[in-house]
Design a protein around this motif. Sequence first.
Motif, PDB file in Angstrom:
ATOM      1  N   ASP A  42      34.826  35.235  48.946  1.00 15.52           N
ATOM      2  CA  ASP A  42      34.292  36.593  49.113  1.00 15.52           C
ATOM      3  C   ASP A  42      35.396  37.563  49.512  1.00 15.52           C
ATOM      4  OD1 ASP A  42      31.780  35.720  48.468  1.00 15.52           O
ATOM      5  OD2 ASP A  42      31.136  35.432  50.546  1.00 15.52           O
ATOM      6  N   ARG A  43      36.250  37.158  50.435  1.00 15.85           N
ATOM      7  CA  ARG A  43      37.344  38.028  50.884  1.00 15.85           C
ATOM      8  C   ARG A  43      38.339  38.244  49.748  1.00 15.85           C
ATOM      9  NH1 ARG A  43      40.474  39.222  55.578  1.00 15.85           N
ATOM     10  NH2 ARG A  43      41.937  40.821  54.881  1.00 15.85           N
ATOM     11  N   LEU A  44      38.645  37.166  49.037  1.00 17.13           N
ATOM     12  CA  LEU A  44      39.597  37.281  47.941  1.00 17.13           C
ATOM     13  C   LEU A  44      39.057  38.204  46.848  1.00 17.13           C
ATOM     14  CD1 LEU A  44      42.201  36.504  46.514  1.00 17.13           C
ATOM     15  CD2 LEU A  44      41.047  34.436  45.660  1.00 17.13           C
ATOM     16  N   LEU A  45      37.798  38.030  46.468  1.00 20.85           N
ATOM     17  CA  LEU A  45      37.215  38.874  45.432  1.00 20.85           C
ATOM     18  C   LEU A  45      37.192  40.336  45.871  1.00 20.85           C
ATOM     19  CD1 LEU A  45      35.792  39.226  42.727  1.00 20.85           C
ATOM     20  CD2 LEU A  45      33.623  38.704  43.879  1.00 20.85           C
ATOM     21  N   THR A  46      36.848  40.576  47.120  1.00 22.58           N
ATOM     22  CA  THR A  46      36.817  41.955  47.633  1.00 22.58           C
ATOM     23  C   THR A  46      38.184  42.623  47.513  1.00 22.58           C
ATOM     24  OG1 THR A  46      35.022  41.448  49.186  1.00 22.58           O
ATOM     25  CG2 THR A  46      36.377  43.383  49.673  1.00 22.58           C
ATOM     26  N   ASP A  47      39.240  41.904  47.902  1.00 23.20           N
ATOM     27  CA  ASP A  47      40.580  42.487  47.848  1.00 23.20           C
ATOM     28  C   ASP A  47      41.082  42.625  46.413  1.00 23.20           C
ATOM     29  OD1 ASP A  47      40.603  42.780  50.553  1.00 23.20           O
ATOM     30  OD2 ASP A  47      41.941  41.100  50.966  1.00 23.20           O
ATOM     31  N   LEU A  48      40.748  41.665  45.547  1.00 24.29           N
ATOM     32  CA  LEU A  48      41.143  41.787  44.137  1.00 24.29           C
ATOM     33  C   LEU A  48      40.475  43.004  43.499  1.00 24.29           C
ATOM     34  CD1 LEU A  48      41.018  38.040  43.010  1.00 24.29           C
ATOM     35  CD2 LEU A  48      43.057  39.476  43.142  1.00 24.29           C
ATOM     36  N   ILE A  49      39.249  43.273  43.874  1.00 24.88           N
ATOM     37  CA  ILE A  49      38.554  44.462  43.369  1.00 24.88           C
ATOM     38  C   ILE A  49      39.246  45.721  43.858  1.00 24.88           C
ATOM     39  CG2 ILE A  49      36.421  45.807  43.603  1.00 24.88           C
ATOM     40  CD1 ILE A  49      34.880  43.160  43.490  1.00 24.88           C
ATOM     41  N   ARG A  50      39.643  45.741  45.133  1.00 24.89           N
ATOM     42  CA  ARG A  50      40.353  46.914  45.676  1.00 24.89           C
ATOM     43  C   ARG A  50      41.675  47.138  44.937  1.00 24.89           C
ATOM     44  NH1 ARG A  50      41.059  46.090  51.908  1.00 24.89           N
ATOM     45  NH2 ARG A  50      42.012  48.158  51.725  1.00 24.89           N
ATOM     46  N   MET A  51      42.385  46.059  44.666  1.00 27.94           N
ATOM     47  CA  MET A  51      43.657  46.170  43.959  1.00 27.94           C
ATOM     48  C   MET A  51      43.465  46.684  42.536  1.00 27.94           C
ATOM     49  SD  MET A  51      45.287  42.565  45.280  1.00 27.94           S
ATOM     50  CE  MET A  51      46.655  42.626  44.145  1.00 27.94           C
ATOM     51  N   ALA A  52      42.467  46.143  41.836  1.00 34.40           N
ATOM     52  CA  ALA A  52      42.204  46.579  40.467  1.00 34.40           C
ATOM     53  C   ALA A  52      41.758  48.033  40.437  1.00 34.40           C
ATOM     54  CB  ALA A  52      41.136  45.690  39.827  1.00 34.40           C
ATOM     55  N   ARG A  53      40.922  48.416  41.385  1.00 35.76           N
ATOM     56  CA  ARG A  53      40.442  49.805  41.439  1.00 35.76           C
ATOM     57  C   ARG A  53      41.615  50.765  41.674  1.00 35.76           C
ATOM     58  NH1 ARG A  53      36.505  49.169  44.831  1.00 35.76           N
ATOM     59  NH2 ARG A  53      34.836  49.175  43.277  1.00 35.76           N
TER      60      ARG A  53
END
Length: 634
Positions: A448-459
């Motif tokens: 969950d933490r990894l997906l959240t941060d990957l989304i922030r990076m992609a955004r």
Amino acid sequence: MSRNHNKINLGSNSRKTNGPEETNTVLQSSTVLNENSQLQISLSDAINQIKKQQKAFIRDLRNDNTEKILLIQINKWEKESITHIKSEAAKTKSRLEQIMQNINTKLKHRTDKLSQELDLISRPGKYTESDIDRCKTLLEKSQLELRKICAIKINTTSMSSLQPIEIDEGTVNSSSENTASTNDNPMEIDFDNRNRELPVPLETTIQFQKYSYPSVLINGTKPGTAEIHQLFEKLRCLNPMNKNGPMSGDCDAETTQMERFLYQTFDFKNQHKYIVQGVKSFRLGKPLKNLDPQDIIYFPNTTEKSFAMTVQEIIDWQHSYKVYADQNVRGMNNDFLSKALEGLSESGKEAFRMKFVVRISQCPILMEFDACLITRELKDQWPSRIKLVSVAGINFGGQIHDVNDIMTYVSNWKDVYEIDSKSALPFVYNGRDFHRKHGAPRAELDEDRLLTDLIRMARLRLYACDKEKVQIVVETGIGLGVFAGKSIGIDGIVRALSAKAIRTVLEQEGPNYKYIRGIVFALPIFDSDIRNGRRNDVYQAFVDEFDQSKYNGCIPVLITDQDMHRLAIAIAREDFSVSELNPADSHGVFGEYWQNRGPAVEEQLALTTLGLLVQHHLINPYVLDLNHYHLIQL
């Protein structure tokens, strides 16, 4: 006279009355006569109809141009095939010439170096065992290059890739079968379609193999994407990526070429200090600001096959440099950014902070990944349409600088890695690497933490691209190669989460983008890693996420097994503004290890693009200019 007349009338009227049987016989004879008469008329009409249809058939036969049309198709196929074969032969000859030139260049460099080494150590007492080992290594590398030459061959299967044409005689039912099943009247024949045109348009009669490498196109829901689909179809027809070129291994010749170019043009010299550990510092004796803006510079040298540019163009490309950073990250400010982009960020928290920083600028491409030079004349405008997006990916490779990547996302890291009893952190070997414990369990991810941060990076990086008016975004497997954590058993999950992250952003933010019109994922397939009966690589992870999960974003997506340089150049030549992704190191220095002559991605980008001139802080003064920094909230 009247009497005779009366007799006649009387005789006529006084005939003997017939009996009932005689009356029936007369009626039957009359009916038969009437039916025969009608049959004769019907047969006469049928004969006339057949005669009429025969005349029409003869007329159609005389006017039929089927043979002529088919001959036109065959001639067209012949012409297109010859053109195609000549074009492919010319490309293959050019590629062979380039391959041999690269190998011969390396051989000459190595043999010259070996000769020098042998001359130095040939004097009695002037050599050591390590000197001899070094010479043996040089000789072995030369022998390896020679074996490469002997291993070159023509792929015979590709020689038959041109699809032959065949004559399909088709299947036509006889008229009796047709009429028996569809017509109650055997005398009626349907000639309504006798003047029909060919069922297949001439343009689609000849077909070559449509796509020469794996790719998947996923349509977006946004209207008016026909132009993007047309562009994507052109990209799918590019030549396949050469995955066995010099950039796939030792980049010695390419590094020497870049050093020579910088030395001859800008008086490049290494200094006796390092930017970061293992990264040489350097200076330019002739910086751009001291040159005439109208001077023309050629890469790699002044030849007909070179990339030409003016000093003013390079200055303009430098000025385009921008930094976008996530203001919500603790400690993110201009002072930190200036420090980090000089390579001065500390391991741990500061390195982790760089995951949420994007550097973007115009950055023309000099070579493809197979080291084939891209020629450019000054009149060509496509180079200024290419932007390079440098982003530090999450690194599960187990190195000291990115220790927080491990500690943040791997919940059982203490069980996985050898621990330093003094620091209670992973033990560091050779000044930078962590070692996995013998018999250690598989790493457990905080997904969950990894997906959240990957989304922030992609955004963040897509936001930066849209702000910089990029129309087509070319992404690659950011941090998804050897840094995805294969050694600790998490690479498959990391790849899947990365694909899910950018799919999520495209679906959520796609309608808000003002300029972005298409996304291309350049995900070369290098290894056949088969697990549980299916391929396990970055390409497959993205295909699974976007195709099988039924992507419903508004922006079209193309997933390709292709060189991102080749894609970016092709897109720019079609008059689109395009970006390509650079999976940069969290040190923040562009191409920091570019002189190590290795095959890592960022070193390749430093050798194949103008990134050293436009994104390196020792060359471009705008890299450390706070006016070019944008702290944003997403």
